[in-house]
Write a protein that holds these residues in place. Structure first.
Motif, short mmCIF file in Angstrom:
data_model
loop_
_atom_site.label_atom_id
_atom_site.label_comp_id
_atom_site.label_asym_id
_atom_site.label_seq_id
_atom_site.Cartn_x
_atom_site.Cartn_y
_atom_site.Cartn_z
N THR A 97 0.85 -1.19 0.00
CA THR A 97 0.00 0.00 0.00
C THR A 97 0.89 1.24 0.00
OG1 THR A 97 -1.88 1.05 1.09
CG2 THR A 97 -0.18 0.19 2.54
N CYS A 98 0.26 2.40 0.10
CA CYS A 98 1.01 3.65 0.26
C CYS A 98 1.43 3.77 1.72
CB CYS A 98 0.10 4.82 -0.14
SG CYS A 98 0.72 6.43 0.38
N PHE A 99 2.73 3.98 1.95
CA PHE A 99 3.22 4.07 3.33
C PHE A 99 3.42 5.52 3.75
CE2 PHE A 99 7.10 4.27 0.98
CZ PHE A 99 6.91 3.33 -0.03
N GLN A 100 3.04 6.46 2.90
CA GLN A 100 2.67 7.83 3.29
C GLN A 100 3.77 8.79 3.73
OE1 GLN A 100 -0.63 6.91 6.19
NE2 GLN A 100 -0.15 4.91 5.35
N ARG A 101 5.00 8.35 3.71
CA ARG A 101 6.00 9.23 4.30
C ARG A 101 6.86 9.97 3.27
NH1 ARG A 101 10.28 7.60 9.15
NH2 ARG A 101 10.80 9.76 9.68
N CYS A 102 6.69 9.64 2.00
CA CYS A 102 7.60 10.18 0.98
C CYS A 102 7.30 11.62 0.62
CB CYS A 102 7.53 9.32 -0.27
SG CYS A 102 7.06 7.64 0.05
N VAL A 103 6.03 12.02 0.77
CA VAL A 103 5.67 13.39 0.36
C VAL A 103 6.46 14.41 1.18
CG1 VAL A 103 3.72 14.81 -0.27
CG2 VAL A 103 3.36 12.39 0.18
N GLY A 104 6.58 14.15 2.48
CA GLY A 104 7.33 15.05 3.34
C GLY A 104 8.82 15.05 3.00
N GLN A 188 -4.49 14.83 1.28
CA GLN A 188 -3.27 14.83 2.11
C GLN A 188 -2.98 13.45 2.69
OE1 GLN A 188 -1.08 17.45 2.00
NE2 GLN A 188 -2.58 17.73 0.38
N THR A 189 -1.99 12.81 2.08
CA THR A 189 -1.63 11.43 2.39
C THR A 189 -1.06 11.32 3.81
OG1 THR A 189 -1.14 11.09 0.06
CG2 THR A 189 -0.19 9.52 1.59
N GLY A 190 -1.63 10.45 4.60
CA GLY A 190 -1.07 10.15 5.92
C GLY A 190 -1.15 11.29 6.93
N TYR A 289 10.65 15.24 -7.69
CA TYR A 289 11.01 14.22 -6.69
C TYR A 289 9.86 13.21 -6.49
CZ TYR A 289 15.12 16.92 -5.11
OH TYR A 289 16.32 17.57 -5.03
N HIS A 290 8.63 13.74 -6.43
CA HIS A 290 7.54 12.81 -6.12
C HIS A 290 7.21 11.92 -7.32
CE1 HIS A 290 5.01 11.39 -3.04
NE2 HIS A 290 3.89 11.62 -3.69
N ARG A 291 7.45 12.44 -8.53
CA ARG A 291 7.23 11.61 -9.71
C ARG A 291 8.30 10.51 -9.78
NH1 ARG A 291 5.06 16.86 -13.25
NH2 ARG A 291 3.36 17.16 -11.78
N GLN A 292 9.49 10.81 -9.29
CA GLN A 292 10.53 9.79 -9.15
C GLN A 292 10.08 8.75 -8.12
OE1 GLN A 292 13.20 10.70 -6.19
NE2 GLN A 292 14.90 9.42 -6.88
N SER A 293 9.51 9.21 -7.00
CA SER A 293 9.12 8.31 -5.90
C SER A 293 8.24 7.17 -6.41
CB SER A 293 8.34 9.07 -4.83
OG SER A 293 9.13 10.05 -4.21
N TYR A 294 7.33 7.52 -7.32
CA TYR A 294 6.37 6.51 -7.78
C TYR A 294 7.04 5.36 -8.54
CZ TYR A 294 2.20 9.22 -6.52
OH TYR A 294 1.20 9.86 -5.84
N GLY A 295 8.22 5.64 -9.10
CA GLY A 295 8.95 4.54 -9.75
C GLY A 295 9.42 3.50 -8.75
N GLY A 296 9.42 3.85 -7.47
CA GLY A 296 9.77 2.90 -6.42
C GLY A 296 8.54 2.28 -5.79
N CYS A 297 7.69 3.14 -5.21
CA CYS A 297 6.59 2.59 -4.40
C CYS A 297 5.59 1.81 -5.24
CB CYS A 297 5.90 3.69 -3.60
SG CYS A 297 4.74 4.70 -4.54
N LYS A 298 5.25 2.34 -6.43
CA LYS A 298 4.24 1.64 -7.24
C LYS A 298 4.80 0.31 -7.77
CE LYS A 298 1.38 5.06 -6.77
NZ LYS A 298 0.77 5.12 -5.43
N ALA A 299 6.10 0.29 -8.05
CA ALA A 299 6.70 -0.98 -8.48
C ALA A 299 6.67 -1.99 -7.33
CB ALA A 299 8.13 -0.76 -8.95
N THR A 444 -6.07 5.23 -8.65
CA THR A 444 -6.35 6.67 -8.80
C THR A 444 -5.15 7.53 -8.44
OG1 THR A 444 -8.60 6.09 -8.20
CG2 THR A 444 -8.08 8.43 -8.36
N GLU A 445 -4.42 7.12 -7.40
CA GLU A 445 -3.24 7.89 -7.05
C GLU A 445 -2.16 7.78 -8.14
OE1 GLU A 445 -0.82 6.89 -3.64
OE2 GLU A 445 -0.86 8.98 -3.03
N SER A 446 -2.11 6.62 -8.79
CA SER A 446 -1.19 6.48 -9.92
C SER A 446 -1.55 7.46 -11.02
CB SER A 446 -1.22 5.05 -10.46
OG SER A 446 -0.59 4.17 -9.55
FE1 SF4 Z 1 2.53 6.86 -0.93
FE2 SF4 Z 1 4.10 6.22 -2.99
FE3 SF4 Z 1 3.52 8.80 -2.46
FE4 SF4 Z 1 5.15 7.35 -0.87
S1 SF4 Z 1 5.53 7.94 -3.04
S2 SF4 Z 1 3.53 8.74 -0.23
S3 SF4 Z 1 4.16 5.36 -0.95
S4 SF4 Z 1 2.10 7.15 -3.10
#
Ligand code: SF4
Ligand code: FE
Length: 502
Positions: A97-104, A188-190, A289-299, A444-446
């Protein structure tokens, strides 16, 4: 660095004014709809102390060299950014799932370089303030709710043209000790289990919009902050007292409409106030940065969905069917492509003036644009292989009814050696990813998280140097005159080659 348990203790009773399904929630930690989300966030702490993940999840502070959780770190090299993508993939695999800490985390890195450059241009002292704040973040190992997306109202109008000026977060009063701000941040995630909210503008701004050029940080329990938790498909299954029908028995995420109702922010927590020329820079860097993040978490989440689908195929006795093998292979190919883009934009990162590394923005946007598509195709293939039973099978309550259970056991059995219950559980997990609460993060978040498809298209066009591509084409088509020499040489070469062959 906090342990998972210390994190949980630290957010107990912290967020002020939390509402779920219309009711105030006194203790979000124990609320069944919110608890799986806390569990997922806690994994960002637990893995930082886990031998198998320390190399990814622990690093040293660029401020004072102390060991810190990677989620509070500043990227000092391309390798740091590669490790980030690997860490997020690992967490996606562990939580599904989304672990919510990457946005910060992404907000910290975007603010680091942007405050530095505002100060260079304007002689302000935002970066010094920000460094003091960063020190607190690292010392306390905080979760930050990176708050960018304004509610935006009428999309055809600019912030200052809205019928209601509060539809974008703005400063309503400047006082001697700080500012008063008003507005709301959506999706607002998390947020409920964050220690702090880090607010940023949502778009590039003009000179008439300087009241909207705002970046600041506040504790989640600041007076005037209200959290309205968004509902998710099948979320009330979590209230049924059993995890069976939920699918993911441990983890989940939550999204919040955060209201800032005349909130006071002391000056030492303000990192931009009026410098409209830098709003676009902050947005672009954060989004990168956040668009990069998705290459990790979504995978990482994709890994679990692929595993669930392959397991469902085994349980149904179709794992060896050629089309199933091909479809699983296709899912893996799509999933690894997402990861490859995340790794690529990290490798090609460049230092900014402040020293913090910024991902390659073109490839980060390509990464996220693929994320708007491939998880949907992966989910479609998962549903194809899972079969209709995923959405027609009986509930846990039927399973618990002694009169019905023998029938369910008998008639919903797949291969003889696998208990029917296991088959139902894996199908519920696939349902969770594709149609249930986890579909928020995986589908949807994707699509919309970190920027909707059009936002990426604009950035891709801006970064791709189309003029250079046209020039290459014109040279090869013989349109650019100074190419004539090369053409002449080529023709001579080819004639000589031809002659030697003859
Ligand atoms: Fe959630 Fe992925 Fe965003 Fe991290 S990068 S907060 S896991 S959707
Ligand atoms: Fe997100």
């Amino acid at each position: 660095m906090k342990t998972a348990q210390e994190f949980v203790t630290s957010v107990r009773g912290l967020a002020s004014q939390v509402y779920v399904l219309g009711d105030p929630v006194a203790d979000p930690l124990t609320h069944p709809i919110l608890r799986p989300s806390l569990n997922a966030l806690a994994m960002t702490y637990q893995l930082a102390h886990d031998d198998s993940a320390i190399a990814l999840m622990q690093t040293r502070s660029s401020l004072d060299g102390r060991p810190i959780n990677c989620f509070t770190s500043i990227h000092r090299s391309p390798e740091d950014l590669v490790r980030k993508v690997q860490a997020l993939r690992r967490l996606g695999q562990e939580t599904g799932t989304c672990f919510q800490r990457c946005v910060g985390w992404d907000a910290l890195n975007a603010l680091y370089s942007t405050t530095f450059e505002i100060d260079q241009a304007k002689g302000t002292s935002y970066h010094k303030r920000f460094l003091d704040y960063l020190k607190s973040v690292q010392e306390n190992d905080w979760v930050l709710n990176g708050a960018m997306t304004d509610v935006k109202g009428d999309r055809s109008k600019r912030p200052s043209e809205q019928a209601d000026p509060d539809l974008f977060v703005h400063v309503v009063e400047r006082q001697r000790n700080g500012i008063i701000v008003r507005g709301a941040k959506a999706h607002q995630t998390g947020a409920v289990f964050s220690h702090e909210i880090v607010v940023m503008p949502t778009l590039a701004l003009r000179s008439s919009e300087s009241d909207y050029a705002l970046a600041f940080a506040i504790p989640v329990n600041t007076p005037g902050v209200i959290h309205i938790v968004g509902r998710q498909a099948s979320d009330t299954r979590k209230l049924e007292g059993t995890t069976f029908d939920v699918g993911n028995v441990r983890f989940g995420g939550h999204e919040v409409l955060v209201i800032l109702d005349n909130v006071f922010v002391p000056w030492e927590r303000v990192f931009m106030c009026g410098e409209y020329e830098f709003a676009g820079m902050l947005v672009e860097r954060f989004a990168g940065y956040h668009r990069q993040s998705y290459g990790g978490c979504k995978a990482g989440v994709g890994d679990v969905l692929i595993g669930a689908t392959a397991t469902a195929a085994e349980y149904a006795g179709v794992a060896e069917a050629a089309h199933v093998k091909r479809k699983i292979g296709e899912m893996i190919h799509l999933n690894e492509t997402l990861y490859a883009c995340g790794i690529a934009c990290s490798h090609l990162s460049q230092p900014t003036a402040s020293g913090v590394y910024l991902v390659d923005l073109l490839l980060a946007n390509v990464c996220k644009q693929n994320v708007t598509r491939f998880p949907y195709e992966i989910a479609r293939l998962a549903e194809d292989i899972a079969g209709g039973l995923m959405v027609t099978m009986p509930s846990k309550k039927d399973w618990d009814n002694p009169r019905l259970r023998p029938y369910i056991e008998k008639y919903l059995k797949g291969v003889a050696e696998v208990p029917t219950e296991d088959r139902l559980r894996i199908l519920r997990l696939i349902e969770n990813f594709t149609l249930g609460t986890a579909a928020v993060a995986y589908r949807t978040e994707s699509m919309h998280g970190a920027g909707s498809p059009e936002a990426q298209v604009i950035m891709i066009a801006r970064q791709s140097n189309l003029a250079q591509k046209k020039e290459w084409a014109k040279k090869l088509a013989g349109i650019i005159p100074d190419w004539d020499d090369v053409r002449g040489w080529l023709a001579k070469e080819m004639a000589e080659t031809q002659a030697s062959l003859n």
